[in-house]
Motif scaffolding. Structure first.
Motif, PDB file in Angstrom:
ATOM      1  N   THR A 368       1.088  -1.557   0.297  1.00 44.99           N
ATOM      2  CA  THR A 368      -0.131  -0.451  -0.303  1.00 44.99           C
ATOM      3  C   THR A 368       0.403   1.163  -0.133  1.00 44.99           C
ATOM      4  O   THR A 368       1.863   1.435   0.425  1.00 44.99           O
ATOM      5  CB  THR A 368      -1.199   0.348   0.959  1.00 44.99           C
ATOM      6  OG1 THR A 368      -1.154  -1.007   0.928  1.00 44.99           O
ATOM      7  CG2 THR A 368      -2.058   1.006   0.988  1.00 44.99           C
ATOM      8  N   ALA A 369       0.492   2.153  -0.899  1.00 45.53           N
ATOM      9  CA  ALA A 369       1.452   3.228  -0.730  1.00 45.53           C
ATOM     10  C   ALA A 369       0.870   4.071   0.776  1.00 45.53           C
ATOM     11  O   ALA A 369      -0.157   4.424   0.930  1.00 45.53           O
ATOM     12  CB  ALA A 369       0.570   4.231  -1.955  1.00 45.53           C
ATOM     13  N   THR A 429      -8.137   6.059  -3.682  1.00 46.27           N
ATOM     14  CA  THR A 429      -6.574   5.035  -3.380  1.00 46.27           C
ATOM     15  C   THR A 429      -6.524   4.162  -4.727  1.00 46.27           C
ATOM     16  O   THR A 429      -5.287   4.697  -4.892  1.00 46.27           O
ATOM     17  CB  THR A 429      -6.208   5.245  -1.975  1.00 46.27           C
ATOM     18  OG1 THR A 429      -7.158   4.237  -1.233  1.00 46.27           O
ATOM     19  CG2 THR A 429      -6.281   6.428  -1.392  1.00 46.27           C
TER      20      THR A 429
END
Length: 432
Positions: A368-369, A429
């Motif tokens: 996950t960023a 996202t």
């Protein structure tokens, strides 16, 4: 220390801390005690336990410093009357036809400029009662508008929750604020929609409810002008946005101009103070601001100790294995952890602080960023944070002169606003 602590000991320590918080023990002591018990049960010696706890608390010091810096801006905006001037201007400009939107938007803006959400509600509540009594709007609808608008503003603000999310995932505060903007607008729209539907249902508000307020409002003559009141927040936003603007426009010198919120927030506060010609009050306002941050700082330190316990255990790896086995996307762990921790502590800020410190590394291990994790975790923390074990529930009930039963009826509407922002943030996202 040789070896890793047992995962179940970390869970026991975390659960103990949450139970003690629910039992009204000071949150810092509850978190510290949970960390100590978890370390000892997990197999750490007394000396190793101290090292783990100290190391965990040291890991949050960067966030602590930024939160203290935010206190300068918060103190100036609240004590000078700047926040109240801005809220009055918004409501008076939009008029009766857009009253509910104006109240929600005013609370959103007050939160967005760095004022704590309970304080923002207290600032706008007297105006809401005056407007609501004239238009026969219910208490429930007014608080849905104020609380929902406050939640929307809270995720795009330099408040402790946004600072903790940014620091926890090592991203710029401006990135979290900008990335939360669309979810915040959706949350505002949901708050206005729900409040409009409920405006003539439930108990109507009256001027008698205004008499129950204990908030000491500043006289009109003591408030700064609107232009001078806007100087501090505008300065802060402009300076915080320089880096992201440079990245989007590929202007090299802006892109590399990394001015931390630690510098920007106090600087903007002082500039605003001078613009309002209240420079002589700098000691008074900064003292008030730092006083409001003490509880947050102490909780941060406590959350750091729990984070140290979890980092020293194999719980993160167990969570990764469990999520992989269930086939659930790891990107959902950030909003889910935000929802659960905020519900347990009945606080957006504490929920983000605890979730980021406890599960941050695990969330990132799924690929996950960091910015996505910070944005979705913070949005998740707004879903069910307004519960009776927290101060926000009671402060906002008092602001509208509500009984506990009346206040409980607002909780599902607040959850709908928070869930809207969480779903939108998560979808955005994923798309990005």
């Amino acid at each position: 220390m040789d070896g890793t602590l047992h995962w179940w000991a970390a869970l026991i320590g975390l659960a103990l801390a949450i139970v003690l918080i629910l039992r009204k023990l000071n949150a810092t002591y509850a978190l510290l005690l949970g960390a100590l018990v978890g370390c000892l049960l997990g197999g750490a010696s007394f000396a190793d336990t101290v090292n783990i706890v100290v190391s965990g608390s040291q890991s949050v010091m960067g966030t602590v410093l930024r939160v203290l810096a935010a206190g300068v801006l918060a103190g100036v905006m609240m004590e000078s009357g700047a926040a109240e001037r801005i809220s009055r201007a918004i409501v008076s400009t939009m008029g009766d036809k857009l009253a509910i939107f104006a109240l929600a938007f005013a609370t959103m803006i007050i939160c967005a400029i760095g004022v704590f959400i309970p304080v923002a509600v207290l600032i706008v509540a007297p105006i809401a009662i005056e407007v609501g009594s004239k238009l026969h709007i219910s208490k429930l609808a007014l608080l849905v508008a104020l609380s929902g608008g406050g939640k929307a503003g809270n995720i795009i603000s330099p408040n402790p929750n946004a600072i903790a999310a940014a620091s926890g995932f090592h991203v710029e505060l401006a990135d979290v604020m900008v990335g939360s903007f669309v979810p915040a607008l959706c949350g505002l729209a949901m708050a206005v929609l729900l409040a409009s539907i409920m405006q003539h249902r439930s108990t109507p508000v009256s001027l008698k409810d205004l008499d129950a307020q204990e908030k000491a409002e500043l006289a009109e003559s003591d408030l700064p002008s609107l232009h001078s009141a806007l100087v501090a927040p505008v300065t802060a936003v402009v300076l915080l946005m320089l880096g992201p603007i440079g990245s989007m426009t590929h202007v090299a010198w802006l892109e590399h101009l990394q001015i931390d919120a630690l510098y920007i927030l106090p600087f903007a506060a002082i500039v605003g103070l001078l613009a309002m010609r209240k420079g002589s009050h700098v000691l008074e306002y900064t003292k008030s601001g730092i006083g409001r941050m003490v509880d947050v700082v102490m909780i941060l330190i406590g959350a750091g100790t729990i984070g140290g316990l979890i980092s020293a255990s194999d719980l993160p790896q167990r969570i990764v294995d469990l999520i992989n086995m269930m086939g659930v996307s790891g990107s959902l762990l950030a909003p889910i952890s935000g929802i659960l921790m905020a519900a347990a502590t009945a606080s957006t800020s504490t929920g983000v602080i605890l979730a980021a410190g406890s599960f941050g590394d695990t969330i990132l291990s799924f690929g996950t960023a960091p910015a996505a994790a910070a944005i979705t975790m913070q949005a998740g923390a707004t879903v069910i944070d307004a519960l009776p074990q927290g101060n926000y529930f009671h402060v906002t009930a008092k602001s509208m002169n509500m009984t506990i039963g009346e206040r409980m009826k607002v909780v599902p509407f607040e959850a709908a606003v928070g869930l809207t922002m969480t779903v939108v943030a998560t979808l955005l996202t994923i798309v990005w």
